[in-house]
Design a protein around this motif. Structure first.
Motif, PDB file in Angstrom:
ATOM      1  N   LYS A  41      45.322  55.422  36.597  1.00 34.72           N
ATOM      2  CA  LYS A  41      44.534  54.243  36.944  1.00 34.72           C
ATOM      3  C   LYS A  41      43.697  53.792  35.740  1.00 34.72           C
ATOM      4  CE  LYS A  41      42.255  55.802  40.427  1.00 34.72           C
ATOM      5  NZ  LYS A  41      41.409  55.944  41.597  1.00 34.72           N
ATOM      6  N   SER A  67      40.641  53.094  35.719  1.00 31.86           N
ATOM      7  CA  SER A  67      39.352  53.792  35.710  1.00 31.86           C
ATOM      8  C   SER A  67      39.423  55.164  35.043  1.00 31.86           C
ATOM      9  CB  SER A  67      38.801  53.925  37.133  1.00 31.86           C
ATOM     10  OG  SER A  67      39.705  54.656  37.933  1.00 31.86           O
ATOM     11  N   ASP A  68      40.627  55.739  34.953  1.00 31.73           N
ATOM     12  CA  ASP A  68      40.791  57.029  34.283  1.00 31.73           C
ATOM     13  C   ASP A  68      40.729  56.891  32.761  1.00 31.73           C
ATOM     14  OD1 ASP A  68      41.211  58.466  36.718  1.00 31.73           O
ATOM     15  OD2 ASP A  68      43.294  57.781  36.734  1.00 31.73           O
ATOM     16  N   ASP A 117      40.690  45.312  37.875  1.00 31.61           N
ATOM     17  CA  ASP A 117      40.311  46.293  38.896  1.00 31.61           C
ATOM     18  C   ASP A 117      40.496  47.706  38.342  1.00 31.61           C
ATOM     19  OD1 ASP A 117      40.079  47.949  41.129  1.00 31.61           O
ATOM     20  OD2 ASP A 117      41.181  46.596  42.433  1.00 31.61           O
ATOM     21  N   ASN A 119      41.053  50.302  39.883  1.00 38.72           N
ATOM     22  CA  ASN A 119      42.103  51.027  40.611  1.00 38.72           C
ATOM     23  C   ASN A 119      43.510  50.584  40.227  1.00 38.72           C
ATOM     24  OD1 ASN A 119      40.414  52.700  42.207  1.00 38.72           O
ATOM     25  ND2 ASN A 119      39.891  50.906  43.425  1.00 38.72           N
ATOM     26  N   MET A 120      43.612  49.606  39.353  1.00 38.83           N
ATOM     27  CA  MET A 120      44.933  49.122  38.936  1.00 38.83           C
ATOM     28  C   MET A 120      45.670  50.205  38.158  1.00 38.83           C
ATOM     29  SD  MET A 120      45.867  45.819  36.549  1.00 38.83           S
ATOM     30  CE  MET A 120      45.676  44.565  37.812  1.00 38.83           C
ATOM     31  N   ASN A 121      46.976  50.273  38.370  1.00 38.02           N
ATOM     32  CA  ASN A 121      47.842  51.182  37.629  1.00 38.02           C
ATOM     33  C   ASN A 121      47.801  50.792  36.151  1.00 38.02           C
ATOM     34  OD1 ASN A 121      50.535  51.726  36.304  1.00 38.02           O
ATOM     35  ND2 ASN A 121      50.853  52.817  38.235  1.00 38.02           N
ATOM     36  N   ILE A 122      47.775  51.777  35.278  1.00 36.10           N
ATOM     37  CA  ILE A 122      47.650  51.546  33.842  1.00 36.10           C
ATOM     38  C   ILE A 122      48.799  50.692  33.296  1.00 36.10           C
ATOM     39  CG2 ILE A 122      48.825  53.588  32.905  1.00 36.10           C
ATOM     40  CD1 ILE A 122      45.346  52.559  31.852  1.00 36.10           C
TER      41      ILE A 122
END
Length: 155
Positions: free
Chosen positions: A23, A25-26, A105, A107-110
């Motif tokens: 994600k 956020s990561d 966002d 939470n969006m996939n990288i």
């Protein structure tokens, strides 16, 4: 007589697990250099050079995102001040920042974020949660994520 399989046993491949960080956020940066709307452009230029950044979010006193200022915005100000023979002393961030800021966002996939970068031609996206600036993802962060995930099955 049963059916026999002639396939050899396959090596197990390393699959994405729920713990694999994929994600935004990561990988986003949370320790951000930010500016206030009343700061002078010269202060922004100093910070851009000192911290080797290409721009940064502009926030208000409640840590809400109100704009973004980039080195391009600063160069435009320098050019205009010279052209119109006006000193830069009164030039503030508010007058030169981009106010209509596209966010991403957390939470969006990288990999979806990578596509968003390709389609938008932007260098960075701020991440906002509940109206507050919580981080920023850059193209370089996407590259770092891709290197960390290298060798895994990308889904």
């Amino acid at each position: 007589m049963g059916i026999k399989s002639f396939l050899a046993s396959r090596k197990k491949t390393k699959k994405d697990t729920p713990n694999t960080p994929i994600k935004v956020s990561d990988y986003m940066t949370t320790n951000l250099i930010t500016f206030k709307s009343n700061q002078r452009i010269e202060q922004v230029i100093d910070a851009i050079i000192k911290h080797r950044i290409s721009g940064a979010p502009v926030i208000n006193e409640k840590n809400e995102l109100i704009g973004v200022i980039s080195e391009g915005d600063c160069i435009k100000q320098i050019s205009e001040s010279r052209y119109y023979n006006m000193p830069m002393d009164n030039a503030t961030v508010e007058k030169h920042m981009v106010k209509d800021v596209e966010t991403i966002d957390g939470n969006m996939n990288i990999f979806d974020a990578a596509n968003k970068f390709l389609n938008s031609k932007r260098r960075r996206f701020p991440i906002v949660e509940n109206g507050k600036l919580v981080g920023q993802i850059s193209q370089k962060d996407i590259l770092k994520a891709a290197l960390k995930l290298k060798g895994q099955n990308w889904k």
